[in-house]
Design an enzyme around this catalytic site. Structure first.
Site, PDB file in Angstrom:
ATOM      1  CG  ASP A 183     -37.716  44.867  36.642  1.00 31.55           C
ATOM      2  OD1 ASP A 183     -37.690  44.292  35.560  1.00 31.55           O
ATOM      3  OD2 ASP A 183     -37.762  44.258  37.733  1.00 31.55           O
TER       4      ASP A 183
ATOM      5  CD  GLU B 237     -38.859  45.517  30.085  1.00 32.03           C
ATOM      6  OE1 GLU B 237     -37.661  45.225  30.255  1.00 32.03           O
ATOM      7  OE2 GLU B 237     -39.789  44.693  30.172  1.00 32.03           O
TER       8      GLU B 237
ATOM      9  CG  LEU C 162     -33.760  42.876  36.626  1.00 27.47           C
ATOM     10  CD1 LEU C 162     -34.174  43.223  38.054  1.00 27.47           C
ATOM     11  CD2 LEU C 162     -34.396  41.579  36.191  1.00 27.47           C
TER      12      LEU C 162
ATOM     13  CB  THR D 222     -38.511  40.646  35.454  1.00 25.62           C
ATOM     14  OG1 THR D 222     -37.778  41.740  34.924  1.00 25.62           O
ATOM     15  CG2 THR D 222     -39.182  41.073  36.744  1.00 25.62           C
TER      16      THR D 222
ATOM     17  CB  THR E 105     -38.794  31.423  25.979  1.00 29.48           C
ATOM     18  OG1 THR E 105     -39.423  32.022  27.102  1.00 29.48           O
ATOM     19  CG2 THR E 105     -39.762  30.417  25.356  1.00 29.48           C
TER      20      THR E 105
ATOM     21  CG  HIS F  73     -42.415  34.662  27.890  1.00 23.94           C
ATOM     22  ND1 HIS F  73     -41.246  35.095  28.481  1.00 23.94           N
ATOM     23  CD2 HIS F  73     -43.411  35.351  28.501  1.00 23.94           C
ATOM     24  CE1 HIS F  73     -41.515  36.005  29.410  1.00 23.94           C
ATOM     25  NE2 HIS F  73     -42.818  36.175  29.448  1.00 23.94           N
TER      26      HIS F  73
ATOM     27  CE  LYS G  14     -34.042  33.013  25.714  1.00 28.25           C
ATOM     28  NZ  LYS G  14     -34.594  33.115  27.085  1.00 28.25           N
TER      29      LYS G  14
HETATM   30  P1  AMP Z   1     -37.580  34.935  27.668  1.00 22.03           P
HETATM   31  O1  AMP Z   1     -36.767  34.250  26.637  1.00 22.03           O
HETATM   32  O2  AMP Z   1     -38.951  34.349  27.819  1.00 22.03           O
HETATM   33  O3  AMP Z   1     -36.875  35.090  28.961  1.00 22.03           O
HETATM   34  O4  AMP Z   1     -37.839  36.388  27.088  1.00 22.03           O
HETATM   35  C1  AMP Z   1     -36.808  37.278  26.723  1.00 22.03           C
HETATM   36  C2  AMP Z   1     -37.299  38.686  26.907  1.00 22.03           C
HETATM   37  O5  AMP Z   1     -38.476  38.898  26.124  1.00 22.03           O
HETATM   38  C3  AMP Z   1     -37.690  39.015  28.347  1.00 22.03           C
HETATM   39  O6  AMP Z   1     -37.448  40.363  28.591  1.00 22.03           O
HETATM   40  C4  AMP Z   1     -39.182  38.766  28.354  1.00 22.03           C
HETATM   41  O7  AMP Z   1     -39.831  39.516  29.323  1.00 22.03           O
HETATM   42  C5  AMP Z   1     -39.583  39.188  26.960  1.00 22.03           C
HETATM   43  N1  AMP Z   1     -40.728  38.400  26.486  1.00 22.03           N
HETATM   44  C6  AMP Z   1     -40.703  37.316  25.685  1.00 22.03           C
HETATM   45  N2  AMP Z   1     -41.945  36.835  25.480  1.00 22.03           N
HETATM   46  C7  AMP Z   1     -42.783  37.636  26.169  1.00 22.03           C
HETATM   47  C8  AMP Z   1     -44.178  37.678  26.350  1.00 22.03           C
HETATM   48  N3  AMP Z   1     -44.990  36.779  25.782  1.00 22.03           N
HETATM   49  N4  AMP Z   1     -44.691  38.662  27.125  1.00 22.03           N
HETATM   50  C9  AMP Z   1     -43.883  39.566  27.712  1.00 22.03           C
HETATM   51  N5  AMP Z   1     -42.545  39.591  27.575  1.00 22.03           N
HETATM   52  C10 AMP Z   1     -41.997  38.637  26.815  1.00 22.03           C
HETATM   53 MG    MG Z   2     -36.049  41.839  28.883  1.00 23.40          MG
HETATM   54 MG    MG Z   3     -36.657  43.967  31.671  1.00 22.43          MG
END
Ligand code: AMP
Ligand code: MG
Ligand code: MG
Length: 317
Positions: free
Chosen positions: A55, A78, A124, A127, A199, A202, A228
């Site tokens: 990253d 970021e 990235l 991650t 997600t 998360h 996605k």
């Molecule tokens: P995900 O769908 O969970 O892969 O999230 C999509 C993007 O949003 C990624 O860059 C994640 O790191 C960020 N993201 C979503 N929810 C969170 C969270 N609760 N804390 C940190 N990053 C998040």
């Molecule tokens: Mg991201």
């Molecule tokens: Mg990132």
């Protein structure tokens, strides 16, 4: 002649074309770090919010190259800014991917100057999944916004085809709002089912209640906002629904630009447009709802339950 041709290409399109080549270099750096095996993982806000050497290095590469070629851009990445000089072999010689100029720049974007552009960089995306070996969830995202709206976007998939070693590895797709897309074959999702992507790492109670209310035939819980939206672009899902804060402007800018270039939509959970001016809040605090081209966005917005909407109210004032 090449000089006059250069200056006649609108700034948005030149930044997009350069970003394609820069994202390709960042993807090589990411693959190299994973191959070497030392990811240097750091927890940012917790175990589900990680940063690796990939990253950090990818962002340094992207920011250094964009700033070198376009010194008047506003660039928001970021990761923490890191102005140390980058290795010589990270520098991409000026110039755009030739496919970028084959897109027709719409009139509304031709007059935008370099200093009016805000570039949102997620070096990235995905991650958590990267560290777990789910490599096809990883993307490099460069979103090009002007007037607070996404104008163009670049999504690189460093590990596209990684499970098919005899096929070409990695690819970059890009698009210009009102000017089309390149680098992949858009497909419509199946007409006889409802597939919702969300997600993987998360999830919350609100995320699950929103999904249940949509009564999907299938839920694809996968990593990364870029990944996605790729599922929507390639007809593998109808909607991307994330009823939670956490996703940031650098996650949504490039995907939104490419999705809207094809007639899809990406808003918050209330159906309200996201904003990308340099001084906006980075967090998409009111969630994310995106639909594939040809899918009725409002149908999804209207089915989000009241308790979910109340839990993701825009802050007043
Ligand atoms: P995900 O769908 O969970 O892969 O999230 C999509 C993007 O949003 C990624 O860059 C994640 O790191 C960020 N993201 C979503 N929810 C969170 C969270 N609760 N804390 C940190 N990053 C998040
Ligand atoms: Mg991201
Ligand atoms: Mg990132």
């Amino acid at each position: 002649m090449s000089g006059s041709k250069m200056t006649s290409v609108p700034a948005v399109q030149r930044v997009m074309g350069a970003s394609v080549r820069i994202a390709d270099r960042a993807a090589e750096i990411i693959r190299g770090i994973l191959r070497a095996g030392d990811l240097g993982i750091v927890q940012k806000t917790g175990i589900n919010d990680l940063q690796t050497e990939a990253d950090r290095s990818a962002q340094r590469c992207i920011v250094a190259n964009l700033a070198r070629q376009f010194p008047r851009l506003t660039i928001i990445g970021e990761e923490e800014p890191d102005d140390r000089p980058v290795p010589d072999d990270w520098i991409v010689e000026s110039g755009a991917d030739p496919r970028a100029e084959t897109l027709q720049c719409p009139e509304g974007l031709t007059g935008i100057t370099e200093d009016q552009i805000v570039v949102w960089v997620d070096p990235l995306d995905g991650t958590k999944e990267f560290t777990q070996g789910l490599l096809d969830h990883v993307t490099v995202l460069i979103g090009i916004a002007a007037g607070g709206e996404p104008a163009a976007g670049v999504i690189n998939q460093p590990y596209f085809n990684y499970q098919h070693p005899s096929e070409p590895q990695g690819r970059t797709i890009f698009g210009l709002r009102g000017g089309g897309v390149a680098g992949f074959e858009p497909r419509a999702p199946p007409a006889d089912s409802r597939i919702v992507t969300t997600t993987r790492s998360h999830s919350t109670g609100l995320v699950q209640s929103a999904l249940q209310a949509l009564q999907p035939d299938q839920v694809l819980a996968v990593g990364g906002a870029g990944h996605k939206v790729m599922l929507l672009l390639e007809g593998r899902a109808h909607a991307y629904v994330f009823a939670s804060p956490g996703c940031k402007k650098w996650d949504t800018c490039a995907p939104e630009a490419i999705l809207t270039a094809l007639g899809g939509r990406l808003t918050d959970i209330h159906g309200v447009q996201l904003r990308y001016e340099a001084d906006v809040q980075h967090m998409n605090a009111t969630g994310v709802l995106a639909t594939a081209p040809g899918v009725e966005h409002d149908w999804y917005v209207q089915r989000i339950p009241a308790d979910v909407r109340d839990g993701l109210k825009p802050k007043s004032g």
